[in-house]
Motif scaffolding. Structure first.
Motif, PDB file in Angstrom:
ATOM      1  N   GLU A 116      42.311  35.353  43.216  1.00  7.98           N
ATOM      2  CA  GLU A 116      41.821  34.772  42.114  1.00  7.98           C
ATOM      3  C   GLU A 116      40.773  33.636  42.393  1.00  7.98           C
ATOM      4  O   GLU A 116      39.707  33.679  42.848  1.00  7.98           O
ATOM      5  CB  GLU A 116      42.101  35.411  40.416  1.00  7.98           C
ATOM      6  CG  GLU A 116      42.709  36.597  39.611  1.00  7.98           C
ATOM      7  CD  GLU A 116      42.807  36.384  38.633  1.00  7.98           C
ATOM      8  OE1 GLU A 116      42.528  35.229  38.051  1.00  7.98           O
ATOM      9  OE2 GLU A 116      43.677  37.095  38.994  1.00  7.98           O
ATOM     10  N   ARG A 117      41.300  32.539  42.663  1.00 13.71           N
ATOM     11  CA  ARG A 117      40.822  31.358  42.589  1.00 13.71           C
ATOM     12  C   ARG A 117      40.056  31.277  44.632  1.00 13.71           C
ATOM     13  O   ARG A 117      39.154  30.820  44.291  1.00 13.71           O
ATOM     14  CB  ARG A 117      41.636  30.129  42.517  1.00 13.71           C
ATOM     15  CG  ARG A 117      41.291  28.639  42.780  1.00 13.71           C
ATOM     16  CD  ARG A 117      41.792  27.878  42.490  1.00 13.71           C
ATOM     17  NE  ARG A 117      43.160  27.783  44.033  1.00 13.71           N
ATOM     18  CZ  ARG A 117      44.451  27.401  43.471  1.00 13.71           C
ATOM     19  NH1 ARG A 117      44.813  27.540  41.997  1.00 13.71           N
ATOM     20  NH2 ARG A 117      45.175  27.511  44.943  1.00 13.71           N
ATOM     21  N   LYS A 120      37.109  33.535  43.546  1.00 16.79           N
ATOM     22  CA  LYS A 120      35.962  32.759  44.011  1.00 16.79           C
ATOM     23  C   LYS A 120      35.942  31.652  44.877  1.00 16.79           C
ATOM     24  O   LYS A 120      33.846  31.769  44.924  1.00 16.79           O
ATOM     25  CB  LYS A 120      35.835  32.075  42.594  1.00 16.79           C
ATOM     26  CG  LYS A 120      36.115  32.687  41.462  1.00 16.79           C
ATOM     27  CD  LYS A 120      36.673  32.317  39.973  1.00 16.79           C
ATOM     28  CE  LYS A 120      36.716  32.935  38.701  1.00 16.79           C
ATOM     29  NZ  LYS A 120      37.418  32.599  37.973  1.00 16.79           N
TER      30      LYS A 120
END
Length: 178
Positions: A116-117, A120
């Motif tokens: 997820e990081r 982003k």
């Protein structure tokens, strides 16, 4: 003030990840999690030399945090990644110890957070080497989930940690050198 914060973040994001304090802090936290996972495995009957290696890695990670807090963002990043590689090596060497379902699940969840990081940081369409490394990380995540579903928890743990390594490399590849 909000605009200034966004601008500051944007400036950090276009530079190398090792110069982005928020990113480096997340790497440091991820390494702390990796050390905790290794400790969970060590509790299943590791010998004294494995525990010494773990303590040495923990001490190196404490030093990385100290360097980070003293403003040495890039040095803290390098130290923490070295610790993370050491943890993966330690986990690979502990092949005789069982890995619990809970430990494998923690590793997969940690890799999900890293994914997820990375999403982003990289945006929806990373290019070149970063895209290749993200595909590789996703493949390792799929393998980790499959191993977990087949109760091969050691393999799931290692595959999840390798996926995280590929994501770190993807973020590094996507940012300019500096």
């Amino acid at each position: 003030l909000a605009s200034r914060d966004y601008a500051d973040r944007a400036v950090r994001m276009v530079g190398p990840p090792r110069e982005d304090p928020e990113y480096v802090e997340s790497v440091l936290r991820g390494t702390d999690d990796a050390l905790d996972l290794a400790k969970d495995v060590l509790k299943n009957g590791a010998g004294s030399s494995a525990w010494r290696r773990h303590e040495s890695l923990k001490d190196s990670q404490k030093e990385a945090w100290k360097v980070f807090k003293d403003g040495g963002i890039g040095d803290a990043y390098k130290k923490s990644l070295t610790v993370r590689r050491g943890v993966l090596d330690l986990l690979c060497d502990l092949k005789d110890l069982p890995v619990s379902r809970e430990t494998a699940e923690k590793a997969i969840n940690g890799a999900k957070v890293a994914l997820e990081r990375a999403g982003k940081d990289l945006g929806p369409k990373p290019s070149g080497e970063a895209a290749r490394l993200v595909r590789l990380a996703n493949a390792y995540m799929d393998k980790a989930r499959d191993s977990y579903n087949h109760k091969s928890y050691r393999t799931a743990l290692l595959q999840a940690k390798v996926a995280e390594q590929h994501l770190e490399k993807a973020i590094d590849a996507a940012r300019p050198r500096g």
